[in-house]
Design an enzyme around this catalytic site. Structure first.
Site, PDB file in Angstrom:
ATOM      1  N   ARG A  85      -3.409   4.685  -1.830  1.00 50.60           N
ATOM      2  CA  ARG A  85      -3.247   3.318  -1.305  1.00 50.60           C
ATOM      3  C   ARG A  85      -2.970   2.290  -2.414  1.00 50.60           C
ATOM      4  O   ARG A  85      -2.114   1.429  -2.278  1.00 50.60           O
ATOM      5  CB  ARG A  85      -4.531   2.932  -0.558  1.00 50.60           C
ATOM      6  CG  ARG A  85      -4.700   1.445  -0.227  1.00 50.60           C
ATOM      7  CD  ARG A  85      -5.992   1.239   0.539  1.00 50.60           C
ATOM      8  NE  ARG A  85      -6.391  -0.151   0.659  1.00 50.60           N
ATOM      9  CZ  ARG A  85      -6.195  -0.909   1.743  1.00 50.60           C
ATOM     10  NH1 ARG A  85      -5.567  -0.421   2.787  1.00 50.60           N
ATOM     11  NH2 ARG A  85      -6.625  -2.147   1.773  1.00 50.60           N
TER      12      ARG A  85
ATOM     13  N   ASN B 191      -3.665  -5.805  -2.146  1.00 49.95           N
ATOM     14  CA  ASN B 191      -3.940  -6.749  -1.063  1.00 49.95           C
ATOM     15  C   ASN B 191      -5.389  -7.257  -1.086  1.00 49.95           C
ATOM     16  O   ASN B 191      -5.871  -7.805  -0.108  1.00 49.95           O
ATOM     17  CB  ASN B 191      -3.622  -6.126   0.298  1.00 49.95           C
ATOM     18  CG  ASN B 191      -3.132  -7.155   1.294  1.00 49.95           C
ATOM     19  OD1 ASN B 191      -2.591  -8.198   0.908  1.00 49.95           O
ATOM     20  ND2 ASN B 191      -3.321  -6.878   2.587  1.00 49.95           N
ATOM     21  N   ARG B 192      -6.050  -7.063  -2.223  1.00 45.26           N
ATOM     22  CA  ARG B 192      -7.357  -7.689  -2.496  1.00 45.26           C
ATOM     23  C   ARG B 192      -7.294  -8.440  -3.819  1.00 45.26           C
ATOM     24  O   ARG B 192      -8.298  -8.921  -4.306  1.00 45.26           O
ATOM     25  CB  ARG B 192      -8.463  -6.622  -2.581  1.00 45.26           C
ATOM     26  CG  ARG B 192      -8.657  -5.789  -1.324  1.00 45.26           C
ATOM     27  CD  ARG B 192      -9.204  -6.601  -0.162  1.00 45.26           C
ATOM     28  NE  ARG B 192      -9.415  -5.773   1.027  1.00 45.26           N
ATOM     29  CZ  ARG B 192      -8.445  -5.439   1.885  1.00 45.26           C
ATOM     30  NH1 ARG B 192      -7.208  -5.863   1.683  1.00 45.26           N
ATOM     31  NH2 ARG B 192      -8.710  -4.687   2.936  1.00 45.26           N
TER      32      ARG B 192
ATOM     33  N   TYR C 240     -10.421  -7.033  10.260  1.00 49.94           N
ATOM     34  CA  TYR C 240     -11.699  -7.113   9.551  1.00 49.94           C
ATOM     35  C   TYR C 240     -11.638  -8.252   8.530  1.00 49.94           C
ATOM     36  O   TYR C 240     -10.563  -8.735   8.187  1.00 49.94           O
ATOM     37  CB  TYR C 240     -12.062  -5.803   8.831  1.00 49.94           C
ATOM     38  CG  TYR C 240     -10.908  -5.017   8.240  1.00 49.94           C
ATOM     39  CD1 TYR C 240     -10.106  -5.531   7.233  1.00 49.94           C
ATOM     40  CD2 TYR C 240     -10.619  -3.722   8.690  1.00 49.94           C
ATOM     41  CE1 TYR C 240      -9.063  -4.800   6.689  1.00 49.94           C
ATOM     42  CE2 TYR C 240      -9.566  -2.974   8.150  1.00 49.94           C
ATOM     43  CZ  TYR C 240      -8.800  -3.528   7.144  1.00 49.94           C
ATOM     44  OH  TYR C 240      -7.765  -2.806   6.605  1.00 49.94           O
TER      45      TYR C 240
ATOM     46  N   GLU D 296       0.913  -5.005  11.042  1.00 46.08           N
ATOM     47  CA  GLU D 296       0.506  -3.606  10.954  1.00 46.08           C
ATOM     48  C   GLU D 296       1.378  -2.835  11.937  1.00 46.08           C
ATOM     49  O   GLU D 296       1.260  -3.015  13.149  1.00 46.08           O
ATOM     50  CB  GLU D 296      -0.973  -3.457  11.359  1.00 46.08           C
ATOM     51  CG  GLU D 296      -1.949  -4.031  10.348  1.00 46.08           C
ATOM     52  CD  GLU D 296      -2.425  -2.988   9.344  1.00 46.08           C
ATOM     53  OE1 GLU D 296      -1.685  -2.015   9.071  1.00 46.08           O
ATOM     54  OE2 GLU D 296      -3.538  -3.146   8.841  1.00 46.08           O
TER      55      GLU D 296
ATOM     56  N   HIS E 297       0.842  -1.201   0.000  1.00 44.63           N
ATOM     57  CA  HIS E 297       0.000   0.000   0.000  1.00 44.63           C
ATOM     58  C   HIS E 297       0.873   1.245   0.000  1.00 44.63           C
ATOM     59  O   HIS E 297       1.730   1.417   0.875  1.00 44.63           O
ATOM     60  CB  HIS E 297      -0.945  -0.029   1.207  1.00 44.63           C
ATOM     61  CG  HIS E 297      -1.993  -1.089   1.086  1.00 44.63           C
ATOM     62  ND1 HIS E 297      -2.356  -1.906   2.130  1.00 44.63           N
ATOM     63  CD2 HIS E 297      -2.744  -1.467   0.013  1.00 44.63           C
ATOM     64  CE1 HIS E 297      -3.300  -2.741   1.702  1.00 44.63           C
ATOM     65  NE2 HIS E 297      -3.543  -2.500   0.427  1.00 44.63           N
ATOM     66  N   ALA E 298       0.624   2.099  -0.981  1.00 43.04           N
ATOM     67  CA  ALA E 298       1.534   3.206  -1.275  1.00 43.04           C
ATOM     68  C   ALA E 298       1.785   4.139  -0.089  1.00 43.04           C
ATOM     69  O   ALA E 298       2.916   4.537   0.173  1.00 43.04           O
ATOM     70  CB  ALA E 298       0.986   3.995  -2.462  1.00 43.04           C
ATOM     71  N   ARG E 299       0.736   4.482   0.630  1.00 39.59           N
ATOM     72  CA  ARG E 299       0.865   5.522   1.657  1.00 39.59           C
ATOM     73  C   ARG E 299       1.494   5.017   2.951  1.00 39.59           C
ATOM     74  O   ARG E 299       1.770   5.807   3.858  1.00 39.59           O
ATOM     75  CB  ARG E 299      -0.517   6.095   1.960  1.00 39.59           C
ATOM     76  CG  ARG E 299      -1.491   5.060   2.529  1.00 39.59           C
ATOM     77  CD  ARG E 299      -2.898   5.596   2.506  1.00 39.59           C
ATOM     78  NE  ARG E 299      -3.866   4.580   2.932  1.00 39.59           N
ATOM     79  CZ  ARG E 299      -5.181   4.724   2.803  1.00 39.59           C
ATOM     80  NH1 ARG E 299      -5.670   5.814   2.260  1.00 39.59           N
ATOM     81  NH2 ARG E 299      -5.995   3.763   3.209  1.00 39.59           N
ATOM     82  N   GLU E 300       1.712   3.702   3.066  1.00 44.52           N
ATOM     83  CA  GLU E 300       2.220   3.144   4.317  1.00 44.52           C
ATOM     84  C   GLU E 300       3.750   3.196   4.312  1.00 44.52           C
ATOM     85  O   GLU E 300       4.444   2.187   4.276  1.00 44.52           O
ATOM     86  CB  GLU E 300       1.654   1.725   4.493  1.00 44.52           C
ATOM     87  CG  GLU E 300       0.120   1.760   4.548  1.00 44.52           C
ATOM     88  CD  GLU E 300      -0.562   0.403   4.348  1.00 44.52           C
ATOM     89  OE1 GLU E 300       0.119  -0.639   4.384  1.00 44.52           O
ATOM     90  OE2 GLU E 300      -1.798   0.398   4.167  1.00 44.52           O
TER      91      GLU E 300
ATOM     92  N   HIS F 132       2.674  -3.760   6.740  1.00 44.52           N
ATOM     93  CA  HIS F 132       1.743  -2.658   6.485  1.00 44.52           C
ATOM     94  C   HIS F 132       1.754  -1.691   7.663  1.00 44.52           C
ATOM     95  O   HIS F 132       2.457  -1.881   8.647  1.00 44.52           O
ATOM     96  CB  HIS F 132       0.312  -3.208   6.327  1.00 44.52           C
ATOM     97  CG  HIS F 132       0.099  -4.035   5.099  1.00 44.52           C
ATOM     98  ND1 HIS F 132      -0.604  -3.607   4.023  1.00 44.52           N
ATOM     99  CD2 HIS F 132       0.527  -5.295   4.788  1.00 44.52           C
ATOM    100  CE1 HIS F 132      -0.629  -4.539   3.086  1.00 44.52           C
ATOM    101  NE2 HIS F 132       0.056  -5.581   3.528  1.00 44.52           N
ATOM    102  N   SER F 133       0.943  -0.640   7.538  1.00 45.31           N
ATOM    103  CA  SER F 133       0.637   0.206   8.679  1.00 45.31           C
ATOM    104  C   SER F 133      -0.784   0.726   8.453  1.00 45.31           C
ATOM    105  O   SER F 133      -1.297   0.633   7.339  1.00 45.31           O
ATOM    106  CB  SER F 133       1.622   1.361   8.794  1.00 45.31           C
ATOM    107  OG  SER F 133       1.357   2.352   7.804  1.00 45.31           O
ATOM    108  N   TYR F 134      -1.473   1.323   9.379  1.00 42.36           N
ATOM    109  CA  TYR F 134      -1.067   1.413  10.754  1.00 42.36           C
ATOM    110  C   TYR F 134      -2.078   0.673  11.595  1.00 42.36           C
ATOM    111  O   TYR F 134      -3.160   0.340  11.077  1.00 42.36           O
ATOM    112  CB  TYR F 134      -1.026   2.911  11.178  1.00 42.36           C
ATOM    113  CG  TYR F 134      -2.359   3.610  11.076  1.00 42.36           C
ATOM    114  CD1 TYR F 134      -3.226   3.674  12.177  1.00 42.36           C
ATOM    115  CD2 TYR F 134      -2.808   4.180   9.880  1.00 42.36           C
ATOM    116  CE1 TYR F 134      -4.455   4.313  12.082  1.00 42.36           C
ATOM    117  CE2 TYR F 134      -4.037   4.798   9.792  1.00 42.36           C
ATOM    118  CZ  TYR F 134      -4.848   4.858  10.897  1.00 42.36           C
ATOM    119  OH  TYR F 134      -6.083   5.459  10.788  1.00 42.36           O
TER     120      TYR F 134
HETATM  121  O1  DDK Z   1      -5.059  -4.895   3.546  1.00 43.72           O
HETATM  122  C1  DDK Z   1      -5.534  -4.429   4.561  1.00 43.72           C
HETATM  123  O2  DDK Z   1      -6.619  -3.838   4.571  1.00 43.72           O
HETATM  124  C2  DDK Z   1      -4.784  -4.551   5.862  1.00 43.72           C
HETATM  125  C3  DDK Z   1      -3.461  -3.916   5.798  1.00 43.72           C
HETATM  126 SE1  DDK Z   1      -3.536  -2.011   5.518  1.00 43.72          SE
HETATM  127  C4  DDK Z   1      -4.511  -5.979   6.219  1.00 43.72           C
HETATM  128  C5  DDK Z   1      -5.744  -6.780   6.425  1.00 43.72           C
HETATM  129  C6  DDK Z   1      -5.434  -8.148   7.022  1.00 43.72           C
HETATM  130  C7  DDK Z   1      -4.641  -9.028   6.158  1.00 43.72           C
HETATM  131  C8  DDK Z   1      -5.373  -9.276   4.861  1.00 43.72           C
HETATM  132  N1  DDK Z   1      -4.926 -10.485   4.267  1.00 43.72           N
HETATM  133 ZN    ZN Z   2      -1.654  -1.880   3.997  1.00 43.62          ZN
END
Ligand code: DDK
Ligand code: ZN
Length: 410
Positions: A218, A235-236, A340, A362, A160-163, A288-290
């Protein structure tokens, strides 16, 4: 331009901004963001979540950066952003090292080459692919000895770019490894027994964009065929219950899953590399953050992973170490129940590939600065993550690898 009415209980004013005058709670503010970036910053501070979804996104064209029409929140954010882009010459502290600052994409490419050249026998640069805007995706391989059949771990940063603290961690880890191998017993033991593959910037196009145009970006910067909105959430985009929960098929969403699993060159490059190396890679870390969490599969379902208890114990030990050494609190647990539900994540995908020790960290902080973590926090934030990573890795080596020393005499 939309005007948002925002109740201040959404904001954590007390902890968010130290320099601001005291603001009473339950006050109603009228906030008119003027640019997409301001909208994004608002989302950041209003939800205290790694992605915002309470406030409607505003698709108006970006205007040049201008002063904000509401007080309190954003003047300071501008200053924070400026402070993070400062380099050494204008740094009042004067003595910070390269690793205690954030860096542009070009600086990071330069650093990658330099690191390889300075350590030709232990560091290799591997080109694993390129981004949608054709930036190279480089993995650093750290290999401190040539024992046969050595296992390996993978670390990626900057999905994610902003992290920004995430990418700073990857650089920090490399420095720690090269500087303290044969000095620090933990990193020595780890590197004696494992190679490390490190991808410091999985999303170079997005990262560059956060330096030039929108600090709160992001996603990647892929152009969509069906929409004028830009970017896929990498990350999706992995093949783990892809686009079922906690992801969106709307190209304008911050959690857009793309058109199919691995539709993006960045996620595809990582997936291909790991498929090719899955027999040796024992550990997967995504940084990642945060929000200060140590997460493990699953995020894409509420079902528990096969070795849930083992992963829980590893994460718990790591969080305890952070608490003891740094007096800081990290939550830990399966992603779906701790942060989540989110499908298409790299950690869940790596786990299903067979990498049974798979984690998403995170890093700092827990919402005060959010993505705008000042550079002065880099050392502790990275050391916390380093402690967690080392704790987990040492235990995994202990569990899975036969001792390396000379065999015991009969
Ligand atoms: O991708 C995300 O929304 C956060 C990091 Se900003 C991680 C969520 C949990 C792990 C997803 N596989
Ligand atoms: Zn992230």
């Amino acid at each position: 331009m939309k005007t948002f009415l925002v109740f201040s209980f959404m904001f954590n004013f007390n902890t968010l901004l130290r320099t601001t005058e005291c603001i009473e709670t339950d006050q109603v503010l009228s906030i008119t963001p003027k640019t997409q970036e301001q909208v994004d910053i608002l989302k950041n501070v209003s939800t205290q979540r790694p992605y915002g979804n309470l406030l409607p996104s505003n698709s108006s064209k970006r205007r040049p950066r201008s002063t904000y029409s509401f007080l309190v929140l954003l003047p300071n954010a501008n200053e924070l952003i400026e402070m993070q882009m400062r380099n050494d010459s204008s740094d009042p502290r004067g003595s910070t090292t390269f690793y205690e600052r954030y860096h542009t994409l070009d600086d990071i490419y330069f650093w990658l080459n330099r690191t390889q050249q300075d350590n030709p026998s232990t560091v290799k640069l591997i080109l694993i692919g390129s981004s949608s805007e054709k930036q190279p995706l480089y993995v650093l391989k750290l290999s401190l000895n040539d024992r046969p059949n050595k296992k390996a771990m993978w670390i990626d940063c900057g999905i994610h770019a902003r992290e920004w603290i995430s990418t700073a961690f990857c650089l920090w880890f490399v420095r720690h490894s090269l500087l303290f191998y044969s000095q620090n017993p933990d990193i020595t033991h780890i590197l004696d027994n494992m190679d490390v593959y490190i991808l410091p910037v999985m999303n170079p196009d997005g990262y560059k964009y956060t330096w030039t145009t929108n600090r709160m970006w992001r996603k990647n910067r892929a152009v969509s065929k069906s929409s004028s909105c830009i970017g896929v959430d990498l990350n999706r985009n992995f093949d783990a219950e892809w686009c079922t929960v906690g992801a969106s098929d709307d190209p304008c969403s911050e959690i857009y899953c793309g058109t199919f699993p691995e539709s993006e060159p960045e996620s595809q490059a990582v997936a291909k590399f790991l498929r090719r190396h899955k027999d040796s890679v024992q550990l997967y870390f995504s940084v990642h953050s945060y929000s200060q969490m140590l997460l493990f599969p699953y995020s894409c379902t509420l079902d528990e992973a096969d070795n849930h208890n083992e992963l829980l114990e590893l994460a718990q030990h790591a969080a305890q170490k952070i608490r003891r050494f740094y007096r800081n609190t990290y939550k830990y647990g399966a992603g779906a129940k701790t942060i989540y539900l989110a499908s298409g994540g790299s950690d869940d995908w790596a786990y299903n590939l067979g990498i049974k020790y798979s984690f998403t960290f995170e890093l700092q902080d827990s919402g005060r600065y959010g993505f705008l973590l000042p550079p002065s926090y880099i050392p502790q934030a990275c050391n916390e993550a380093l402690t967690a990573l080392k704790t987990i890795t040492l235990k995994v080596i202990e569990k899975t690898q036969a001792p390396t020393g000379p065999p015991p005499a009969d």
